[in-house]
Design an enzyme around this catalytic site. Structure first.
Site, PDB file in Angstrom:
ATOM      1  N   CYS A 119       0.504  -1.235   0.012  1.00 51.06           N
ATOM      2  CA  CYS A 119      -0.062   0.032  -0.286  1.00 51.06           C
ATOM      3  C   CYS A 119       0.982   1.332  -0.238  1.00 51.06           C
ATOM      4  O   CYS A 119       0.914   2.481  -0.715  1.00 51.06           O
ATOM      5  CB  CYS A 119      -1.151  -0.718   1.252  1.00 51.06           C
ATOM      6  SG  CYS A 119      -1.996   1.570   1.455  1.00 51.06           S
ATOM      7  N   CYS A 120       1.908   1.103   0.692  1.00 50.27           N
ATOM      8  CA  CYS A 120       3.051   1.953   1.169  1.00 50.27           C
ATOM      9  C   CYS A 120       3.062   2.109  -0.416  1.00 50.27           C
ATOM     10  O   CYS A 120       3.631   3.904  -0.583  1.00 50.27           O
ATOM     11  CB  CYS A 120       3.933   2.066   1.990  1.00 50.27           C
ATOM     12  SG  CYS A 120       2.986   2.365   3.933  1.00 50.27           S
ATOM     13  N   CYS A 205      -3.205   3.844   9.342  1.00 47.69           N
ATOM     14  CA  CYS A 205      -2.336   3.186  10.089  1.00 47.69           C
ATOM     15  C   CYS A 205      -1.542   3.940  11.114  1.00 47.69           C
ATOM     16  O   CYS A 205      -0.395   4.188  11.738  1.00 47.69           O
ATOM     17  CB  CYS A 205      -1.634   3.065   8.921  1.00 47.69           C
ATOM     18  SG  CYS A 205      -1.889   1.772   7.784  1.00 47.69           S
ATOM     19  N   CYS A 228       7.465   3.844   6.099  1.00 47.55           N
ATOM     20  CA  CYS A 228       6.591   4.414   4.542  1.00 47.55           C
ATOM     21  C   CYS A 228       7.191   3.566   3.204  1.00 47.55           C
ATOM     22  O   CYS A 228       6.435   2.965   2.227  1.00 47.55           O
ATOM     23  CB  CYS A 228       5.941   4.817   4.540  1.00 47.55           C
ATOM     24  SG  CYS A 228       7.216   6.373   4.249  1.00 47.55           S
TER      25      CYS A 228
END
Length: 233
Positions: A119-120, A205, A228
């Site tokens: 996702c990051c 998050c 991240c």
């Protein structure tokens, strides 16, 4: 001009040996790179301090915000306040090419909960890489006391991740220094900082912190992930 390709630390040794402060580092950076440098800002407390310092040096600097589409409402509200306070700065919200709807379609809902690294990567790393394509250097608000992975950060770094020069003017600032500067200069800041959020990222998050010795403990809580991916080689 010092670039990733011709990096030679000896070329900056005399400058670093002069014991520069944060403003000196920013002045050097903008003199060295002129329009070929950008500040990637998360609009956390460090970001607000850096924006104010950058404005003293270059009132038309380019600032990018990695707009993942998952930030707190307070973060977006703060960006609007900053735009009004520093109208000449070029503040750009950089969005991923992959929308949240497309991400959900390809990877199911809440990718951040079961694969936060992916996702990051999709929503932060790739967009920053694209934003840095036309510059030689970028500015970051990293501080050495934020986490063990950042304790060796220098003012001027050869960034292996994005193959650029990374400038970090706040490496010696403490959290107390940051908040003192904000309060003395009456700068706008994210109200979440007053509610146990010293480090603020995407809403899913980011959680409040109870451990004052680890300011980033609220990021990806309960997960081995601590970064991240923007500051990892």
């Amino acid at each position: 001009m010092i670039t990733y390709e011709n990096w030679d630390k000896s070329k900056i040794s005399s400058f670093l040996n002069s014991k520069p402060d944060s403003l000196d580092v920013l002045k050097w950076a903008f003199q060295e790179y002129k329009d070929e440098i950008v500040y990637s800002c998360s609009f956390g407390a460090e970001g607000i301090v850096l924006i104010d310092l950058i404005y003293k040096v270059n009132k038309h600097a380019k600032i990018i915000f990695l707009d993942t589409g998952l930030h707190f409402p307070e973060t977006y509200e703060l960006i609007e306040k900053v735009k009004k306070r520093y109208p000449s700065l070029k503040i750009i919200l950089t969005k991923p090419k992959v929308s949240l709807e497309e991400q959900t379609k390809w990877y199911d809902e809440e990718l951040w909960s079961h694969n936060p690294n992916l996702c990051c990567h999709m929503r932060k790393v790739v967009p920053l890489k694209e934003a840095l394509m036309d510059v030689k250097a970028w500015i970051s608000g990293l501080r050495r006391d934020q986490s063990p992975t950042r304790k060796n950060t220098q003012y001027i770094n050869k960034d292996e991740k994005f193959r650029k020069i990374k400038i970090c003017p706040l490496i010696y600032w403490s959290w107390e220094d940051i908040m003192t500067y904000i309060n003395l200069n009456r700068l706008p800041y994210n109200p979440l900082h007053d509610n146990g959020y010293p480090s603020i990222g995407c809403a899913p998050c980011t959680h409040p912190v109870t451990d004052s010795m680890n300011l980033r403990a609220g990021r990806w809580a309960g997960n081995a992930k601590t970064e991240c991916g923007l500051h990892q080689g």
